[in-house]
Scaffold this motif. Structure first.
Motif, short mmCIF file in Angstrom:
data_model
loop_
_atom_site.label_atom_id
_atom_site.label_comp_id
_atom_site.label_asym_id
_atom_site.label_seq_id
_atom_site.Cartn_x
_atom_site.Cartn_y
_atom_site.Cartn_z
N LEU A 40 -9.65 -32.12 9.08
CA LEU A 40 -9.29 -33.18 8.14
C LEU A 40 -9.49 -32.67 6.72
O LEU A 40 -10.53 -32.08 6.41
CB LEU A 40 -10.17 -34.42 8.35
CG LEU A 40 -10.20 -35.07 9.73
CD1 LEU A 40 -11.34 -36.08 9.78
CD2 LEU A 40 -8.88 -35.76 10.03
N TYR A 41 -8.51 -32.90 5.86
CA TYR A 41 -8.63 -32.51 4.46
C TYR A 41 -8.43 -33.73 3.58
O TYR A 41 -7.74 -34.68 3.96
CB TYR A 41 -7.59 -31.44 4.09
CG TYR A 41 -7.67 -30.19 4.92
CD1 TYR A 41 -8.57 -29.18 4.60
CD2 TYR A 41 -6.85 -30.01 6.03
CE1 TYR A 41 -8.65 -28.02 5.37
CE2 TYR A 41 -6.92 -28.85 6.80
CZ TYR A 41 -7.82 -27.87 6.47
OH TYR A 41 -7.89 -26.73 7.22
N LEU A 97 -13.12 -32.15 5.15
CA LEU A 97 -13.98 -33.33 5.30
C LEU A 97 -14.58 -33.46 6.70
O LEU A 97 -15.57 -34.15 6.89
CB LEU A 97 -13.19 -34.61 4.98
CG LEU A 97 -12.54 -34.69 3.60
CD1 LEU A 97 -11.77 -36.01 3.48
CD2 LEU A 97 -13.58 -34.57 2.50
N GLY A 98 -13.96 -32.81 7.67
CA GLY A 98 -14.42 -32.94 9.05
C GLY A 98 -13.29 -32.59 9.99
O GLY A 98 -12.42 -31.76 9.68
N TRP A 99 -13.26 -33.25 11.15
CA TRP A 99 -12.25 -32.96 12.16
C TRP A 99 -11.79 -34.24 12.82
O TRP A 99 -12.39 -35.30 12.66
CB TRP A 99 -12.81 -32.03 13.23
CG TRP A 99 -13.14 -30.67 12.73
CD1 TRP A 99 -12.32 -29.58 12.67
CD2 TRP A 99 -14.40 -30.23 12.17
NE1 TRP A 99 -12.97 -28.51 12.11
CE2 TRP A 99 -14.25 -28.87 11.80
CE3 TRP A 99 -15.62 -30.85 11.94
CZ2 TRP A 99 -15.27 -28.14 11.23
CZ3 TRP A 99 -16.64 -30.13 11.38
CH2 TRP A 99 -16.47 -28.77 11.03
N VAL A 134 -20.24 -35.52 6.72
CA VAL A 134 -19.07 -35.01 7.42
C VAL A 134 -18.61 -36.08 8.40
O VAL A 134 -19.43 -36.76 9.02
CB VAL A 134 -19.41 -33.70 8.16
CG1 VAL A 134 -18.26 -33.27 9.04
CG2 VAL A 134 -19.76 -32.61 7.17
N ILE A 135 -17.30 -36.25 8.53
CA ILE A 135 -16.77 -37.31 9.39
C ILE A 135 -15.98 -36.73 10.56
O ILE A 135 -15.54 -35.58 10.54
CB ILE A 135 -15.88 -38.29 8.60
CG1 ILE A 135 -14.74 -37.54 7.91
CG2 ILE A 135 -16.71 -39.08 7.61
CD1 ILE A 135 -13.76 -38.47 7.20
N PHE A 136 -15.83 -37.55 11.58
CA PHE A 136 -15.05 -37.18 12.75
C PHE A 136 -14.18 -38.38 13.12
O PHE A 136 -14.69 -39.48 13.33
CB PHE A 136 -15.98 -36.82 13.91
CG PHE A 136 -15.27 -36.17 15.07
CD1 PHE A 136 -15.04 -34.81 15.07
CD2 PHE A 136 -14.83 -36.92 16.15
CE1 PHE A 136 -14.38 -34.20 16.14
CE2 PHE A 136 -14.18 -36.33 17.21
CZ PHE A 136 -13.96 -34.96 17.21
#
Length: 338
Positions: A40-41, A97-99, A134-136
């Motif tokens: 994720l960007y 930002l994460g995945w 960080v997010i998922f």
């Protein structure tokens, strides 16, 4: 603890561009009933504490099940770094930002996911002084058959991060003190989808089927996802039982060593009593069992907690899917007057 680390636990929200939601649906449909994942960007607003997801892309050469769908192999790391470089070269100043993962909810309970989020969080704090977690993002394409957008944004829970950063880590007492269980490894983050004029135009071009009445239609998708989930459930049970066996072995080893220590203390005490009969002034020796015995190392409950979370989510998925299919078959039976 640094200021950035102390602010990580403060509330924040996530904004998802509508184009990202559409692409998630496209990726999920393409790989369903398998799984897919990718980076994720986007942008972050440290003051307002808002994360905006603006771009996503799925990893190439995806597998359909197991931990391989999301891993830390060098090819995936290079792929996401190269894609961010292309975005930056295009004057789009986004950051990782994460995945995301397209799968039924709960599949994020993997050690590869957890450890990747922890590493990225540490890197963001050290290099970017970031105060946002960080997010998922997990998107469940199976719900699209019911005309639902099942999209959930998660972060590692404060209880899990606190346990991870503590000295005792995943010792049983530390889990109790931090109130960490397999149920609260992740926390859901408030999120909303932001639309744009371009997305509105794209949606207007879609050919929407105006015919209704297919709510009771039986599809093979549920059968496929249930079969896949059942296979993963069997693997999760085997892994859970393996970890449980390690704990049981530790308990038996600890019990044997404690019995030996107690017997050694009794013998030493009896020898001192016998020695007092010949020498009443003899001093009682200090009984330091650590010089003679070594207790087995307490195993970490980290893998056990994560595997327990995965096992719980898979059971919930099977139960939910079964309930939906049961409701459909009951409706069809009544409609046919059987």
């Amino acid at each position: 603890m640094t200021e950035e680390q102390s602010r990580i636990s403060e509330p924040f929200s996530v904004e998802i561009n509508a184009s990202v939601a559409l692409k998630l649906a496209q990726i999920g449909q393409k790989h369903y009933p398998g799984t897919s994942s990718g980076p994720l960007y986007g942008f972050d607003d440290q003051e307002e504490r808002i994360l905006n997801i603006s771009h996503i892309i799925n990893f190439p050469n995806q597998h359909t099940s197991g931990d391989d769908v999301f891993n830390t192999k060098s090819s995936n790391a290079k792929f996401q770094a190269d894609f961010q470089t292309k975005l930056n070269d295009s004057k789009i100043g986004v950051k990782l930002l994460g995945w995301f993962m397209t799968a039924t909810k709960g599949k994020q309970n993997r050690q590869t996911v957890v450890e990747s989020m922890l590493r990225l969080q540490k890197k963001m704090i050290e290099e970017q002084k970031s105060t946002l977690p960080v997010i998922f993002v997990i998107y469940d394409p199976s719900k699209s058959t019911d005309s639902l957008l099942s999209l959930q944004v998660l972060k590692l829970s404060d209880a899990f991060v606190k346990t991870w950063n503590s000295e005792a880590r995943f010792a049983a007492r530390n889990l109790i003190d931090n109130r960490l269980t397999y149920r609260n490894i992740f926390e859901e983050v408030p999120s909303k989808i932001r639309n744009s004029n371009l997305t509105d135009l794209k949606i207007q071009e879609l050919d929407v089927n105006s015919e209704y009445g297919n709510e009771l239609e039986l599809t093979s998708n549920y059968l496929k996802i249930t079969t896949q989930t059942s296979e993963q459930l069997i693997d999760a049970i085997d892994n859970f039982n393996h970890n449980l066996g390690n704990f049981n072995y530790f308990q038996r080893s600890l019990s044997r060593e404690l019995t030996k220590i107690n017997q050694w203390k009794l013998r030493a005490k009896q020898e001192h009593l016998d020695h007092l009969k010949t020498d009443p002034t003899a001093e009682e020796p200090e009984l330091d069992w650590k010089e003679h015995y070594k207790l087995p190392q307490v195993p970490s409950k980290y893998e056990h907690v994560v595997s327990g979370g995965l096992l719980s989510s898979l059971c919930n998925n099977v139960s939910t899917t079964g309930s939906v299919e049961h409701a459909k078959t009951t409706g069809i039976q009544k409609s046919l007057n059987l």
